[in-house]
Scaffold this motif. Structure first.
Motif, PDB file in Angstrom:
ATOM      1  N   VAL A  82       0.854  -1.062  -0.071  1.00  0.00           N
ATOM      2  CA  VAL A  82      -0.161   0.083  -0.081  1.00  0.00           C
ATOM      3  C   VAL A  82       0.908   1.161  -0.224  1.00  0.00           C
ATOM      4  O   VAL A  82       1.639   1.447   0.926  1.00  0.00           O
ATOM      5  CB  VAL A  82      -0.923   0.032   1.362  1.00  0.00           C
ATOM      6  N   PHE A  83       0.568   2.156  -0.918  1.00  0.00           N
ATOM      7  CA  PHE A  83       1.572   3.345  -1.035  1.00  0.00           C
ATOM      8  C   PHE A  83       0.838   4.263  -0.144  1.00  0.00           C
ATOM      9  O   PHE A  83      -0.014   5.300  -0.606  1.00  0.00           O
ATOM     10  CB  PHE A  83       1.333   3.769  -2.606  1.00  0.00           C
ATOM     11  N   ALA A  84       1.294   4.328   1.280  1.00  0.00           N
ATOM     12  CA  ALA A  84       0.768   5.417   2.067  1.00  0.00           C
ATOM     13  C   ALA A  84       2.090   5.448   3.177  1.00  0.00           C
ATOM     14  O   ALA A  84       2.683   4.624   3.484  1.00  0.00           O
ATOM     15  CB  ALA A  84      -0.403   4.668   3.007  1.00  0.00           C
ATOM     16  N   LYS A  85       2.173   6.651   3.600  1.00  0.00           N
ATOM     17  CA  LYS A  85       3.095   7.172   4.601  1.00  0.00           C
ATOM     18  C   LYS A  85       3.097   6.216   5.617  1.00  0.00           C
ATOM     19  O   LYS A  85       4.268   5.600   6.094  1.00  0.00           O
ATOM     20  CB  LYS A  85       3.298   8.587   4.643  1.00  0.00           C
ATOM     21  N   ARG A  86       2.036   6.077   6.154  1.00  0.00           N
ATOM     22  CA  ARG A  86       1.999   5.127   7.548  1.00  0.00           C
ATOM     23  C   ARG A  86       2.426   3.891   7.102  1.00  0.00           C
ATOM     24  O   ARG A  86       2.643   3.130   8.182  1.00  0.00           O
ATOM     25  CB  ARG A  86       0.479   5.404   7.973  1.00  0.00           C
ATOM     26  N   LYS A  87       2.416   3.331   5.980  1.00  0.00           N
ATOM     27  CA  LYS A  87       2.927   2.010   5.667  1.00  0.00           C
ATOM     28  C   LYS A  87       4.230   1.983   5.339  1.00  0.00           C
ATOM     29  O   LYS A  87       5.031   0.858   4.960  1.00  0.00           O
ATOM     30  CB  LYS A  87       2.121   1.459   4.561  1.00  0.00           C
ATOM     31  N   GLY A  88       4.885   3.160   5.336  1.00  0.00           N
ATOM     32  CA  GLY A  88       6.480   3.201   5.051  1.00  0.00           C
ATOM     33  C   GLY A  88       6.654   3.356   3.571  1.00  0.00           C
ATOM     34  O   GLY A  88       7.750   3.156   3.198  1.00  0.00           O
ATOM     35  N   ASN A  89       5.604   3.822   2.830  1.00  0.00           N
ATOM     36  CA  ASN A  89       5.771   3.742   1.352  1.00  0.00           C
ATOM     37  C   ASN A  89       5.414   5.468   0.937  1.00  0.00           C
ATOM     38  O   ASN A  89       4.670   5.920   1.731  1.00  0.00           O
ATOM     39  CB  ASN A  89       4.909   2.830   0.781  1.00  0.00           C
ATOM     40  N   PRO A  90       5.849   5.924  -0.174  1.00  0.00           N
ATOM     41  CA  PRO A  90       5.609   7.161  -0.825  1.00  0.00           C
ATOM     42  C   PRO A  90       4.058   6.945  -1.057  1.00  0.00           C
ATOM     43  O   PRO A  90       3.401   6.131  -1.512  1.00  0.00           O
ATOM     44  CB  PRO A  90       6.465   7.239  -1.808  1.00  0.00           C
ATOM     45  N   GLU A  91       3.398   8.126  -1.182  1.00  0.00           N
ATOM     46  CA  GLU A  91       2.118   8.380  -1.466  1.00  0.00           C
ATOM     47  C   GLU A  91       2.133   9.598  -2.434  1.00  0.00           C
ATOM     48  O   GLU A  91       3.082  10.006  -2.873  1.00  0.00           O
ATOM     49  CB  GLU A  91       1.021   8.569  -0.375  1.00  0.00           C
ATOM     50  N   GLY A  92       0.657   9.724  -2.885  1.00  0.00           N
ATOM     51  CA  GLY A  92       0.368  10.979  -3.846  1.00  0.00           C
ATOM     52  C   GLY A  92       1.447  10.413  -5.143  1.00  0.00           C
ATOM     53  O   GLY A  92       1.333   9.275  -5.494  1.00  0.00           O
ATOM     54  N   ALA A  93       1.907  11.517  -5.994  1.00  0.00           N
ATOM     55  CA  ALA A  93       2.429  11.462  -7.224  1.00  0.00           C
ATOM     56  C   ALA A  93       3.720  10.562  -6.815  1.00  0.00           C
ATOM     57  O   ALA A  93       4.301   9.966  -7.963  1.00  0.00           O
ATOM     58  CB  ALA A  93       2.757  12.849  -7.904  1.00  0.00           C
TER      59      ALA A  93
END
Length: 80
Positions: free
Chosen positions: A40-51
């Motif tokens: 999952v591309f989400a900051k809380r999952k340690g991954n970048p999000e948005g563009a």
């Protein structure tokens, strides 16, 4: 092709997750995020999000992702 969501524009309706649940996921914050192979591309999952959080669209799901983008009330889904 790749897809990303602008979380600042997401209205949390969840239509994308209903149409293409293998590509879009709703998190506890009520906002949609893209996912790829369970990542999952989400900051809380340690991954970048948005563009910065671009997920590959599996060929067989391309039509569903396009439908999700067209039906999104927040117009926050971008396909590149």
């Amino acid at each position: 092709m790749k897809v990303w969501i602008d979380q600042d524009l997401c209205t949390g309706d969840g239509l994308c997750a209903e149409i293409a649940p293998d590509v879009f996921v709703m998190l506890e914050d009520g906002i949609a995020y893209v996912q790829e192979s369970g990542k999952v591309f989400a900051k809380r999952k340690g991954n970048p999000e948005g563009a910065e959080g671009l997920a590959e669209i599996p060929e067989h799901l391309l039509d569903d992702v396009i439908t999700s983008a067209e039906d999104c009330p927040g117009e926050c889904i971008f396909i590149e």
